[in-house]
Design a protein around this motif. Structure first.
Motif, PDB file in Angstrom:
ATOM      1  N   GLY A  85      41.878  58.661   0.405  1.00 34.11           N
ATOM      2  CA  GLY A  85      40.724  57.838   0.747  1.00 34.11           C
ATOM      3  C   GLY A  85      40.000  57.307  -0.466  1.00 34.11           C
ATOM      4  N   GLY A  86      38.877  56.655  -0.207  1.00 33.40           N
ATOM      5  CA  GLY A  86      38.009  56.188  -1.272  1.00 33.40           C
ATOM      6  C   GLY A  86      38.659  55.167  -2.182  1.00 33.40           C
ATOM      7  N   ASN A  87      38.306  55.261  -3.464  1.00 33.03           N
ATOM      8  CA  ASN A  87      38.810  54.303  -4.448  1.00 33.03           C
ATOM      9  C   ASN A  87      40.317  54.371  -4.613  1.00 33.03           C
ATOM     10  N   LYS A  88      40.877  55.568  -4.428  1.00 35.36           N
ATOM     11  CA  LYS A  88      42.325  55.706  -4.597  1.00 35.36           C
ATOM     12  C   LYS A  88      43.074  54.991  -3.483  1.00 35.36           C
ATOM     13  N   LYS A  89      42.504  54.970  -2.284  1.00 36.78           N
ATOM     14  CA  LYS A  89      43.126  54.225  -1.185  1.00 36.78           C
ATOM     15  C   LYS A  89      43.147  52.736  -1.520  1.00 36.78           C
ATOM     16  N   GLN A  90      42.030  52.235  -2.025  1.00 30.42           N
ATOM     17  CA  GLN A  90      41.967  50.815  -2.373  1.00 30.42           C
ATOM     18  C   GLN A  90      42.938  50.477  -3.504  1.00 30.42           C
ATOM     19  N   ARG A 125      34.270  64.315 -12.537  1.00 28.78           N
ATOM     20  CA  ARG A 125      34.897  63.475 -11.518  1.00 28.78           C
ATOM     21  C   ARG A 125      35.901  64.293 -10.701  1.00 28.78           C
ATOM     22  N   ARG A 175      34.039  66.637  -8.394  1.00 30.87           N
ATOM     23  CA  ARG A 175      33.520  65.965  -7.190  1.00 30.87           C
ATOM     24  C   ARG A 175      34.618  65.751  -6.153  1.00 30.87           C
ATOM     25  N   GLN A 176      35.862  65.676  -6.619  1.00 30.85           N
ATOM     26  CA  GLN A 176      36.989  65.517  -5.704  1.00 30.85           C
ATOM     27  C   GLN A 176      37.538  66.863  -5.224  1.00 30.85           C
TER      28      GLN A 176
END
Length: 373
Positions: A28-33, A159, A162-163
């Protein structure tokens, strides 16, 4: 990512099914994009609601544009995260274990410094003689370089925290000796840390100081470490020595899964890419400090040096020696010419200070080496 599992005209009902067909973990998140954006290198698709419709599969993969190395604020984050994941993946820890590394080791492993960094950091007087520059110029370089390296590393670690990949913190590594007098590493437990802290405080009180930095500046660091080790050996007879670390806790399966989510492209020459970008960013730091000093016009020793024409050239040279991975490995002599090193320092004062130092004894120009923590 199994692009070969896709066919033109295929309709996938949602993102989860797309990942299933590609045989990758949904993220999800930025990695999905980032994943969907990278998918455009292999195929052309469009969406109908949640559905993914495959329009075309390219015969040749399009070139990947890596914006992390073109001014993006997260220019180091993914790469350093990947490098740390590869490091932690080497250590299979149990549920009650941690693993710890020195900051110097992590800087090198993540591409932020080279082999010379640690050697110079502990031997600035010898390095001063080698490059024919005063210690003041070397310590100036270490001041902003150390600060930048630590902030860059901590940013990546936070970072990852947070993940929920890791927890991390500062602690101690203890180098122990087994029955065959062979060294092995032990990450200090909470109880060990309490013992170390208690003995360090005891020795500091005995030395009449409340600060490790002042101990080092006062030239008593080796004495402090020797006394602390001697007291610790009363508790740990097989202790060889100890040092500060950054320690990690994590689940091995999560580290492995995170590694599998990275594309093969990001793994290519990552350390050198980080090093090149970090080195260039320090060039910018040197330029900004030079320009700021010229603009502000403060009248003190260090600012006089910063706005000099020599500053960018000298700082760039020192920075390259301790940071750039393609720099030649240096060799330092076992000793240094104290008269020469002092003379370099006195020349620095004479050139950049507005005060008269005639009243000072030549021995007053002793400058201690860089602080090791």
């Amino acid at each position: 990512m199994k692009i070969e599992n896709l066919t033109e005209g295929m309709i996938l009902k949602n993102y989860k099914e797309l990942c299933s067909v590609l045989e990758i973990e949904p993220i999800g998140g930025n990695k999905k994009q980032s994943l969907l954006k990278d998918l455009n290198r292999y195929i052309k698709y469009h969406k109908e609601g949640n559905k993914f419709v495959i329009d075309e599969i390219y015969k040749e993969v399009k070139e990947k544009v890596d914006k992390r190395f073109n001014g993006n604020n997260t220019k180091y984050a993914d790469d350093i995260e990947y490098l740390i994941l590869t490091l932690l993946d080497k250590f299979k820890i149990s549920k009650d274990e941690k693993v710890g590394f020195s900051k110097n080791f992590l800087y090198s492993y993540c591409g932020l410094s080279n082999e010379n960094y640690r050697l110079v950091k502990g031997n600035t007087l010898k390095f001063s003689q080698l490059i024919d520059m005063p210690v003041q110029t070397i310590n100036e370089c270490f001041e902003y370089t150390n600060n930048r390296m630590l902030k860059t590393l901590q940013s990546a670690l936070n970072r990852m925290k947070r993940q929920s990949f890791i927890t991390w913190g500062n602690g101690y590594n203890m180098v122990m000796l087994d029955e065959n007098n062979e060294q092995y590493l032990k990450v200090a437990t909470i109880e060990d840390e309490k013992n170390i802290l208690s003995i360090e405080r005891y020795i500091m009180d005995e030395m009449g100081t409340m600060n490790k930095r002042l101990i080092f500046i006062g030239g008593q660091w080796n004495s402090f470490k020797s006394k602390t080790n001697a007291e610790l050996k009363k508790i740990y007879p097989n202790l060889y020595y100890y040092y500060d670390n950054i320690s990690f806790n994590y689940n091995n399966k999560d580290i492995k899964r995170a590694l599998n989510q990275y594309e093969n492209g990001i793994k290519t020459d990552v350390k050198n890419k980080v090093n090149d970008k970090f080195s260039k960013s320090l060039d910018g730091t040197i330029k900004r400090r030079h320009e700021r000093a010229k603009k502000e016009g403060l009248n003190n020793l260090l600012d006089n040096y910063k706005r000099s024409d020599e500053y960018p050239k000298e700082q760039g040279k020192i920075k390259n020696v301790i940071v750039k991975r393609d720099s030649e490995k240096i060799e330092l002599k076992n000793s240094y010419d104290k008269t020469k090193v002092k003379s370099l320092q006195k020349t620095f004062y004479d050139k950049y200070s507005n005060k008269t130092y005639e009243q000072l004894n030549f021995n007053d120009f002793d400058i201690v080496e860089d602080i090791p923590f």
